[in-house]
Write a protein that holds these residues in place. Structure first.
Motif, mmCIF file in Angstrom:
data_model
loop_
_atom_site.group_PDB
_atom_site.id
_atom_site.type_symbol
_atom_site.label_atom_id
_atom_site.label_comp_id
_atom_site.label_asym_id
_atom_site.label_seq_id
_atom_site.Cartn_x
_atom_site.Cartn_y
_atom_site.Cartn_z
ATOM 1 N N GLY A 233 0.794 -1.218 0.000
ATOM 2 C CA GLY A 233 0.000 0.000 0.000
ATOM 3 C C GLY A 233 0.827 1.268 0.000
ATOM 4 O O GLY A 233 0.515 2.230 -0.716
ATOM 5 N N TRP A 234 1.912 1.296 0.827
ATOM 6 C CA TRP A 234 2.740 2.504 0.889
ATOM 7 C C TRP A 234 3.450 2.771 -0.439
ATOM 8 O O TRP A 234 3.660 3.928 -0.822
ATOM 9 N N LEU A 235 3.783 1.700 -1.178
ATOM 10 C CA LEU A 235 4.438 1.884 -2.471
ATOM 11 C C LEU A 235 3.425 2.282 -3.541
ATOM 12 O O LEU A 235 3.745 3.065 -4.447
ATOM 13 N N GLN A 236 2.204 1.757 -3.423
ATOM 14 C CA GLN A 236 1.168 2.153 -4.372
ATOM 15 C C GLN A 236 0.899 3.647 -4.328
ATOM 16 O O GLN A 236 0.643 4.270 -5.367
ATOM 17 N N ALA A 237 0.965 4.220 -3.125
ATOM 18 C CA ALA A 237 0.713 5.660 -2.994
ATOM 19 C C ALA A 237 1.709 6.465 -3.812
ATOM 20 O O ALA A 237 1.349 7.487 -4.424
ATOM 21 N N PHE A 238 2.967 6.024 -3.835
ATOM 22 C CA PHE A 238 3.979 6.734 -4.630
ATOM 23 C C PHE A 238 3.808 6.440 -6.114
ATOM 24 O O PHE A 238 3.829 7.349 -6.950
ATOM 25 N N VAL A 239 3.639 5.159 -6.454
ATOM 26 C CA VAL A 239 3.569 4.762 -7.858
ATOM 27 C C VAL A 239 2.365 5.385 -8.548
ATOM 28 O O VAL A 239 2.463 5.877 -9.685
ATOM 29 N N ASN A 240 1.211 5.383 -7.895
ATOM 30 C CA ASN A 240 0.002 5.899 -8.527
ATOM 31 C C ASN A 240 0.044 7.397 -8.771
ATOM 32 O O ASN A 240 -0.736 7.912 -9.590
ATOM 33 N N ASN A 241 0.926 8.108 -8.070
ATOM 34 C CA ASN A 241 1.040 9.558 -8.256
ATOM 35 C C ASN A 241 2.314 9.960 -8.996
ATOM 36 O O ASN A 241 2.632 11.149 -9.084
ATOM 37 N N SER A 242 3.027 8.987 -9.519
ATOM 38 C CA SER A 242 4.242 9.282 -10.277
ATOM 39 C C SER A 242 3.888 9.803 -11.661
ATOM 40 O O SER A 242 2.967 9.291 -12.313
ATOM 41 N N PRO A 243 4.599 10.820 -12.157
ATOM 42 C CA PRO A 243 4.306 11.306 -13.513
ATOM 43 C C PRO A 243 4.534 10.252 -14.577
ATOM 44 O O PRO A 243 3.815 10.209 -15.586
ATOM 45 N N VAL A 244 5.516 9.365 -14.375
ATOM 46 C CA VAL A 244 5.772 8.310 -15.353
ATOM 47 C C VAL A 244 4.597 7.339 -15.404
ATOM 48 O O VAL A 244 4.236 6.840 -16.476
ATOM 49 N N THR A 245 3.972 7.054 -14.251
ATOM 50 C CA THR A 245 2.796 6.182 -14.232
ATOM 51 C C THR A 245 1.654 6.785 -15.041
ATOM 52 O O THR A 245 0.989 6.097 -15.823
ATOM 53 N N HIS A 246 1.416 8.074 -14.854
ATOM 54 C CA HIS A 246 0.336 8.734 -15.607
ATOM 55 C C HIS A 246 0.617 8.696 -17.108
ATOM 56 O O HIS A 246 -0.292 8.434 -17.908
ATOM 57 N N VAL A 247 1.852 8.948 -17.495
ATOM 58 C CA VAL A 247 2.192 8.931 -18.923
ATOM 59 C C VAL A 247 2.054 7.518 -19.478
ATOM 60 O O VAL A 247 1.456 7.315 -20.550
ATOM 61 N N ALA A 248 2.608 6.530 -18.783
ATOM 62 C CA ALA A 248 2.547 5.156 -19.270
ATOM 63 C C ALA A 248 1.102 4.677 -19.398
ATOM 64 O O ALA A 248 0.743 4.012 -20.376
ATOM 65 N N THR A 249 0.263 5.013 -18.423
ATOM 66 C CA THR A 249 -1.146 4.602 -18.485
ATOM 67 C C THR A 249 -1.851 5.266 -19.651
ATOM 68 O O THR A 249 -2.616 4.614 -20.387
ATOM 69 N N ALA A 250 -1.610 6.565 -19.839
ATOM 70 C CA ALA A 250 -2.253 7.286 -20.938
ATOM 71 C C ALA A 250 -1.825 6.720 -22.289
ATOM 72 O O ALA A 250 -2.661 6.497 -23.180
ATOM 73 N N VAL A 251 -0.533 6.469 -22.462
ATOM 74 C CA VAL A 251 -0.029 5.914 -23.722
ATOM 75 C C VAL A 251 -0.596 4.517 -23.949
ATOM 76 O O VAL A 251 -1.023 4.164 -25.059
#
Length: 289
Positions: A233-251
């Motif tokens: 859970g603590w790692l999900q909080a960082f990963v879900n708000n990472s700019p790279v995560t948002h870009v990768a999901t959008a792409v």
């Protein structure tokens, strides 16, 4: 009473360069009387510096290794290394992996912008750039425009290899173009971070070291390789708000034929943040250095 008839004699040139040189007034008339050439526009100056970046690649083609051989190695290695263990088959895993590994590779390539800036500073080229009557940010924008070509080349290489080993984008050509376009916009803005470090740090090795310290956590602590739901859970909080995560999901979603409005908005928001904040810091350092 005799009169002397005087005749005008031609002026004889002498060996004295001072006497043969045009007068100051004549020089001024020659220089001031002619129409001054128009100053280059911001666009033309930036494109010229972008072309300069392309010429550097032409003379040192080894620079293309990171956008050709390296992406091919990443796609093939991660697909066949993790595909069977994480998704049960490489064909299933490549559908999830390729957009993410594409995002990771392009983001990693952005650090070479700062290295190029730092190299030109060490060679003294920037001292000349600062004296030119051009739009001040043109050299920086030129570096980034040159790198856009590298981003596009890496994207074409990775998508081609991915399709050969089984990737099938549900969004078709339109989805691919939208995904790559969004990734290029983000990478262009993200590169301003490295231009700042290129001006701030003293050697290109320092720029590379700092860049790797920032890029590796951002890219690996994301949803590039696996779904964040399997993380603590603590790692999900960082990963879900990472700019790279948002870009990768959008792409990933755009290439699959979906329209992830929230992730697209986050990606554009991060892009605007990097451009405004680090672009301003870069130009402040550039004007003071």
């Amino acid at each position: 009473m005799s009169t002397a008839t005087t005749m005008a004699q031609p002026v004889q040139e002498t060996d004295d360069p001072a006497r043969n040189a045009p007068r100051t007034g004549e020089l001024s008339a020659l220089l001031v009387g002619r129409e001054q050439p128009p100053a280059p526009s911001a666009l033309s100056a930036s494109v010229t510096f972008g072309w300069r970046a392309m010429l550097k690649i032409k003379h040192v083609p080894e620079q293309l290794f990171d956008v050709t051989a390296f992406p091919i190695m990443l796609v093939v290695m991660y697909t066949y290394l993790f595909g069977g263990a994480l998704a049960g088959s490489t064909t299933e895993y490549i559908q999830f992996l390729l957009p993410g590994i594409l995002t990771m590779s392009i983001v990693m390539i952005t650090m070479y912008t700062g290295i190029s800036v730092n190299t030109d500073i060490e060679k003294g080229v920037f001292d000349r750039f600062r004296t030119l009557p051009i739009w001040r940010p043109a050299p920086m924008v030129g570096y980034l425009l040159g790198d856009v070509v590298r981003y596009l080349l890496a994207s074409v290489v990775m998508l081609t290899v991915g399709m050969i080993i089984g990737y099938r984008p549900g969004g078709g050509p339109v989805g691919l173009l939208l995904g790559v376009g969004l990734l290029v916009v983000f990478s262009f803005s993200f590169s301003w971070i490295w231009t700042m470090f290129g001006l701030l740090l003293r050697t290109e090795k320092s720029v590379m070291g700092v860049s790797m310290m920032v890029i590796f956590p951002l890219t690996f602590l994301s949803n590039v390789f696996v779904d964040p739901k399997t993380m603590p859970g603590w790692l999900q909080a960082f990963v879900n708000n990472s700019p790279v995560t948002h870009v990768a999901t959008a792409v990933r979603e755009l290439m699959a034929g979906e329209w992830p409005a929230a992730d697209i908005a986050w990606t554009l928001g991060w892009s605007a943040f990097f451009l405004v904040v680090f672009g301003a810091l870069t130009m402040r350092l550039y004007n003071r250095k």
